[in-house]
Structures are given as structure tokens and as C-alpha cells.
Design a protein around this motif. Structure first.
Motif, PDB file in Angstrom:
ATOM      1  N   LEU A 124     -50.819  84.036 -47.182  1.00  0.00           N
ATOM      2  CA  LEU A 124     -49.657  84.474 -46.378  1.00  0.00           C
ATOM      3  C   LEU A 124     -48.987  83.034 -45.919  1.00  0.00           C
ATOM      4  O   LEU A 124     -49.771  81.966 -45.352  1.00  0.00           O
ATOM      5  N   GLU A 125     -47.817  82.846 -46.212  1.00  0.00           N
ATOM      6  CA  GLU A 125     -47.050  81.687 -45.726  1.00  0.00           C
ATOM      7  C   GLU A 125     -45.990  81.890 -44.662  1.00  0.00           C
ATOM      8  O   GLU A 125     -45.518  83.094 -44.617  1.00  0.00           O
ATOM      9  N   ILE A 126     -45.878  80.796 -43.947  1.00  0.00           N
ATOM     10  CA  ILE A 126     -44.714  80.771 -43.344  1.00  0.00           C
ATOM     11  C   ILE A 126     -43.449  79.728 -43.460  1.00  0.00           C
ATOM     12  O   ILE A 126     -44.035  78.660 -43.439  1.00  0.00           O
ATOM     13  N   ALA A 127     -42.321  80.015 -43.339  1.00  0.00           N
ATOM     14  CA  ALA A 127     -41.473  79.099 -43.740  1.00  0.00           C
ATOM     15  C   ALA A 127     -40.152  79.193 -42.391  1.00  0.00           C
ATOM     16  O   ALA A 127     -39.853  80.203 -42.301  1.00  0.00           O
ATOM     17  N   ALA A 128     -40.257  78.114 -41.589  1.00  0.00           N
ATOM     18  CA  ALA A 128     -39.301  77.780 -40.498  1.00  0.00           C
ATOM     19  C   ALA A 128     -38.388  77.027 -41.245  1.00  0.00           C
ATOM     20  O   ALA A 128     -38.474  75.839 -41.115  1.00  0.00           O
ATOM     21  N   PHE A 129     -37.171  77.433 -41.604  1.00  0.00           N
ATOM     22  CA  PHE A 129     -36.326  76.745 -42.449  1.00  0.00           C
ATOM     23  C   PHE A 129     -35.255  75.992 -41.096  1.00  0.00           C
ATOM     24  O   PHE A 129     -35.227  76.359 -40.156  1.00  0.00           O
ATOM     25  N   GLY A 130     -35.195  74.652 -41.681  1.00  0.00           N
ATOM     26  CA  GLY A 130     -34.399  73.752 -41.091  1.00  0.00           C
ATOM     27  C   GLY A 130     -32.872  73.842 -40.586  1.00  0.00           C
ATOM     28  O   GLY A 130     -32.502  73.541 -39.784  1.00  0.00           O
ATOM     29  N   ASP A 131     -32.271  74.407 -41.762  1.00  0.00           N
ATOM     30  CA  ASP A 131     -30.782  74.823 -41.648  1.00  0.00           C
ATOM     31  C   ASP A 131     -30.529  76.019 -42.529  1.00  0.00           C
ATOM     32  O   ASP A 131     -30.683  76.268 -43.504  1.00  0.00           O
ATOM     33  N   GLU A 132     -30.273  76.997 -41.588  1.00  0.00           N
ATOM     34  CA  GLU A 132     -29.277  78.161 -42.077  1.00  0.00           C
ATOM     35  C   GLU A 132     -28.001  78.330 -41.644  1.00  0.00           C
ATOM     36  O   GLU A 132     -27.162  78.800 -42.553  1.00  0.00           O
TER      37      GLU A 132
END
Length: 443
Positions: A124-132
Motif C-alpha cells: 500500500l502506498e500513499i502519494a501526497a502530491f506537491g502540485d495539483e
């Protein structure tokens, strides 16, 4: 009457809302929320979120594009991953839940699974994107596009309002522009992507539902339109006027008329008038157009109608029209299997689904209310707003869980969710992940 005993979900929801409040304090504004890509505020929230990921039992890293990431290993090492994610950046004068809530719900779900002692048959991975949002450099989805491997070299020359290029911002943030490709994930590394997000619309609230299943994300095209006439003294007689603002104003109302008739979403959110003087007829006007539809063919047909109508208006008024497309994103359909898993997750929460008028955390009153019927099918609805899932769809299947927001308000300080709905979102997303695990390796 005996007081209700708080559940684990209630406690987690309280923590999530408190963390949303904490992240809202990391802002470039003193009187509101603004957090942009590769800023000091971006670095601060990455650091804070990484700490929460670690506390949840995950291994963390910041990738080559500045996204904050984490991983929980599955039953054996080296397994492909189901990715959960959303974004940490904001628009100017933002609310505190758009994007951020999805990241924090994902951490809560991963933390539950890590603490359960029942490892998944996949990672299980989490991606907290820096620019949406694209607030700083004007191009959206930079963080998730890097992960999808669709980064464009032409972006390096984009500049923010202060003249700083994207390349310069990378270096100042401690990133190497030459290594941005290291953020890209291969399709075989992922089993799918799930994103929890506030609805940014009123449907769930109007129907008394806490959660919904997203069917797809609308395709978007953005244009910068320029109408050019001739500046002149305000005393110029009517027959001699070439008023660019009058033509643009007629064009904007025409855009609205066409979009309504064609079932499209159209927004003019930016307008500049030149020379912008009280007693001078405007000689030039620039305005934006954001055009969206669930189907790209409908959207494109709408643009053809709009462009033709604007050309006619300008021709009648003796004006010149120029248009430049500055953004295009294709519509994305959510995966049937991921939609089914999310629906399963929502069904698991239905006996305690909260009513639309449940009190918000900072208000008085109870978060409880009448129960939804057990056989009430989860609501399916499209997303008109864009999301990181659009970019990630280039490398894996995507699915989205919508969470009710008060009044459908988003991109505004009045953005609001209830603690009860947040608790349900955590329960539903965990149940969706467990449902996918039960079907593995058929994924």
C-alpha cells in the motif's frame, strides 16, 4: 438518554480535522490559505505529513518531483502496490480540505492496516502530491504528472508571478531537475490508484448522502482569449467606437448561453482590460475560458460553437479575436473494478450514514441522524473538477470516493465537512482496500 460511546472512527476523524487545521497554518498569506508548489510552505507540510506517515507505520520518502510518499509492505517484499493519494497544495484564498483531506484519510487507512497485524497481499502506498492546482506556475497536475512519467521538458521555462522559473524553483527546493524522471512509476509497479476527495459540488448534500462513487472525471480545455479594438476618448460617437470590452462582455454572456444549452461547464475567471482608465474606451481585453464536459467530443463541439459565435460578435463590432489554448486534459473514466470496490466500502458504512444537516465540528448539535436504508445503492456521479487521478490514469486504473461538503463549496475559506462524514470516509476507503485484497490476485 445514554450518551453514545465514541468509536475509533470518531477519534480518527477528530485527529484528521485537527491536522487539516494544522496544515492550514502553513500559508503564504496572513489572512487566508495559499500553499504553492516548491515553496517554503510546501516543504513544511511535507515534513509534517512525513512525520504522520512514519507514526502510522509507513516507510517515507520525498520523490524527485517533491511529492511526499510512503509505503506499507505487503505480505512479502517487492509486491506491486495499490496507491492512495491526493494533493497538499492549494489555490489562493483556499479552503482546508480540498486535496488535504484525501491525503490524511489515506494515512488513517494505512495506519489501520499496519496496526491490524493482517498484511495485505499487495503493498500500500500513499502519494501526497506537491502540485495539483497549478497555482504557482499555471500548469496543473505537475506532481502527479511526474509520477505518471508525462513530465514535459517545456515546463522548465515556466515562470511564477515573481519571475522564478520552474527549473530555478526545483534547485531552490533542493531537487535536481535532471532527475525528475526518477519520480516516474512503471505501470507494473501499481495495481491501481484510489483517491478520496471532497465532492466540490452539492449533489451528495442535496440527496442526504455522506459518500459517493465517482464514475469519471470531466475533460477540460482552457483558453486565453484576446479581443482587440481601438482605444479612444469616452466622448467618441457610437458609430466610431471599437470597444473591446463591450465585445468581450457580449462574448462572455454568449459563452454562458451556449454552455447551458449544450450541457457543458464553462467559466470565465480572469479578465484584464487595457488601458483600464475610467474615461477611455477599452482597446484590448484578455479573458480566460475554462471549458469542461464528461465527454471530450461534447466539450470540443462546444468550443467550436463558442469560437464561431465569438468570431461573429467581433466581426459585427469591428474587433479582432485571438485565442490560445493553454491547457487540455482528456476525460478519464474510473475503473469498473475500483468503482465496485468503493461501492462495497460505502455499503459497509450505510447503517450509520450521517444526514446532510449534521453539525460541523465547530458547531453545536449532534453528528447523528436517521439511518439510510440498507439497500440504498451508493450514489454514482461524475466529477467536473480535475484531480490527480486524471494524471495517474496514464499508468494505472483509478477510482475516486467523494465526501460530502457543505453547500458544495470549494476553493473558498468556507469549505466544510463534518466529523461524521470523515469517519465514514475512513471506514469506506479501508473497506474498499480490503475488498480489493479479497479479490487479489484477480486485480
Amino acid at each position: 438518554m445514554t450518551a453514545a460511546v465514541p468509536t475509533v472512527s470518531d477519534a480518527e476523524a477528530a485527529v484528521i480535522l485537527a491536522r487539516c487545521d494544522e496544515l492550514a497554518r502553513h500559508s503564504s498569506l496572513t489572512d487566508g490559505i495559499e500553499r504553492t508548489y516548491l515553496s517554503a510552505e510546501h516543504a513544511a507540510v511535507n515534513y509534517r505529513v512525513a512525520g504522520w506517515m512514519t507514526a502510522a507505520g509507513l516507510t517515507t520518502w520525498q520523490d524527485a518531483a517533491g511529492n511526499q510518499c510512503a509505503r506499507l509492505s505487503g505480505s512479502t517484499r517487492g509486491l506491486p502496490a495499490l496507491m492512495l493519494g491526493s494533493h497538499l497544495d492549494t489555490v489562493r484564498a483556499a479552503g482546508r480540505y480540498d486535496g488535504i483531506l484525501g491525503v490524511l484519510v489515506a494515512i488513517a487507512v494505512a495506519g489501520r492496516i499496519a496496526a491490524s497485524g493482517r498484511p495485505l497481499p499487495f503493498a500500500l502506498e500513499i502519494a501526497a502530491f506537491g502540485d495539483e492546482e497549478g497555482t504557482r506556475f499555471g500548469t496543473t497536475l505537475l506532481g502527479s504528472r511526474a509520477v505518471a512519467g508525462t513530465w514535459l521538458e517545456s515546463w522548465w521555462d515556466l515562470r511564477d508571478a515573481g519571475g522564478v522559473s520552474l527549473r530555478e524553483a526545483f534547485l531552490a527546493f533542493g531537487l535536481d531537475p535532471a532527475k525528475v524522471g526518477d519520480a516516474a512509476r512503471a505501470p507494473q509497479e501499481l495495481l491501481g490508484y484510489l483517491e478520496a476527495h471532497i465532492e466540490q459540488g452539492p449533489v451528495l448534500e442535496e440527496e442526504g448522502r455522506a459518500l459517493g462513487v465517482v464514475t469519471g472525471i470531466a475533460g477540460a480545455r482552457r483558453f486565453l482569449l484576446t479581443v482587440t479594438g481601438s482605444a479612444g476618448h469616452s466622448g467618441t460617437p457610437w458609430p466610431r467606437r471599437r470597444d473591446a470590452l463591450a465585445g468581450a462582455a457580449e462574448g462572455i454572456t454568449t459563452i454562458e448561453r451556449i454552455a447551458r444549452a449544450e450541457g457543458l461547464t464553462a467559466t470565465v475567471g480572469h479578465l484584464r482590460v487595457f488601458p483600464d482608465a475610467v474615461n477611455v474606451i477599452p482597446g484590448k481585453v484578455e479573458f480566460s475560458l475554462d471549458l469542461r464536459a464528461p465527454d471530450d467530443a461534447d466539450r470540443d463541439r462546444g468550443w467550436t460553437l463558442i469560437e464561431s459565435a465569438l468570431t461573429d460578435i467581433c466581426g459585427t463590432r469591428g474587433l479582432d479575436l485571438a485565442s490560445t489554448q493553454v491547457h487540455e486534459a482528456a476525460a478519464v473514466a474510473c475503473s469498473p473494478r475500483l468503482r465496485a470496490a468503493i461501492a462495497t466500502g460505502i455499503r459497509s458504512t450505510e447503517p450509520t450514514t450521517a444526514p446532510a444537516d449534521a453539525a460541523r465540528p465547530d458547531e453545536g448539535g449532534s453528528d447523528s441522524g436517521p439511518e439510510a436504508p440498507a439497500d440504498d445503492a451508493p450514489r454514482e456521479l461524475p466529477s467536473i473538477a480535475g484531480h490527480d487521478a486524471m494524471a495517474i490514469a496514464a499508468i494505472t486504473d483509478v477510482g475516486m470516493l467523494f465526501v460530502r461538503c457543505a453547500g458544495g463549496i470549494s476553493h473558498h475559506p468556507d469549505e466544510s465537512v463534518t466529523a461524521a462524514d470523515v469517519a465514514l470516509a475512513v471506514d469506506a476507503l479501508e473497506a474498499a482496500v480490503r475488498a480489493l485484497a479479497a479479490d487479489y490476485p484477480a486485480l
